[in-house]
Design a protein around this motif. Structure first.
Motif, short mmCIF file in Angstrom:
data_model
loop_
_atom_site.label_atom_id
_atom_site.label_comp_id
_atom_site.label_asym_id
_atom_site.label_seq_id
_atom_site.Cartn_x
_atom_site.Cartn_y
_atom_site.Cartn_z
N ALA A 62 3.20 -4.62 2.32
CA ALA A 62 3.63 -4.91 0.95
C ALA A 62 2.67 -5.92 0.29
O ALA A 62 2.31 -5.77 -0.88
CB ALA A 62 5.06 -5.43 0.93
N ARG A 63 2.25 -6.93 1.04
CA ARG A 63 1.34 -7.94 0.50
C ARG A 63 0.01 -7.31 0.09
O ARG A 63 -0.62 -7.72 -0.87
CB ARG A 63 1.12 -9.05 1.52
N GLN A 65 -0.23 -4.46 -1.07
CA GLN A 65 0.16 -3.50 -2.12
C GLN A 65 -0.15 -2.06 -1.70
O GLN A 65 -0.50 -1.22 -2.51
CB GLN A 65 -0.49 -3.85 -3.45
N GLN A 68 5.16 0.53 -1.03
CA GLN A 68 6.11 0.33 -2.13
C GLN A 68 7.49 0.67 -1.59
O GLN A 68 7.68 1.74 -0.99
CB GLN A 68 5.77 1.23 -3.33
#
Length: 154
Positions: A62-63, A65, A68
């Motif tokens: 998630a960090r 990106q 999702q």
């Protein structure tokens, strides 16, 4: 007699790509709550089914990106971030990543409508999708690449 006091050898720093630096930053930020033994286990790419591993993997992806919560791994962004066609077989990687997203999402288990259970379901889905991808040739490539990044060779 030659006296060398306070003379340090010159530092040799490896030139790292911005992508490698982003991986290292995410790894460091997401492993802050881990014990040294847990961190070593993850650095050796041993991903046991444990709460700290699930939380770490979700945080890491998630960090960057590249995960999702609504749609899972971002296959095309992952391929671009990891060097695209120059470094990865796209015809193999896209269906592997997207297939693992779909296959593991259908096994999502949510019992209730609280935000904690929804959040946990997303973390669990991320773990299942990641371990699914790791069982494909994309997982072999990922292990080699992350080993290079961790050891300063990428």
């Amino acid at each position: 007699m030659l006296l060398l006091v306070g003379v340090a050898p010159p530092k040799v720093t490896a030139i790292r790509s911005s992508q490698s630096l982003a991986l290292l930053r995410a790894r460091d930020q997401c492993s802050r709550a881990l014990t040294p033994a847990q961190r070593l286990q993850l650095d050796k790419m041993q991903y046991e089914d444990a709460p700290h591993v699930r939380l770490y993997l979700h945080c890491f992806w998630a960090r960057l990106q590249l995960w999702q919560d609504a749609s899972g791994f971002q296959a095309e962004r992952i391929i671009q971030s990891f060097g695209g066609e120059r470094r990865l077989n796209v015809e193999q990687a896209l269906p592997a990543i997207n297939g693992c997203n779909a296959k593991t999402r259908s096994r999502e288990s949510g019992s209730g409508s609280g935000s904690v259970s929804e959040s946990q379901a997303v973390v669990d889905w991320c773990f299942r999708a990641f371990t699914c991808v790791m069982a494909t040739p994309v997982g072999d490539w990922y292990k080699r690449h992350m080993s290079d990044v961790i050891n300063g060779n990428a």
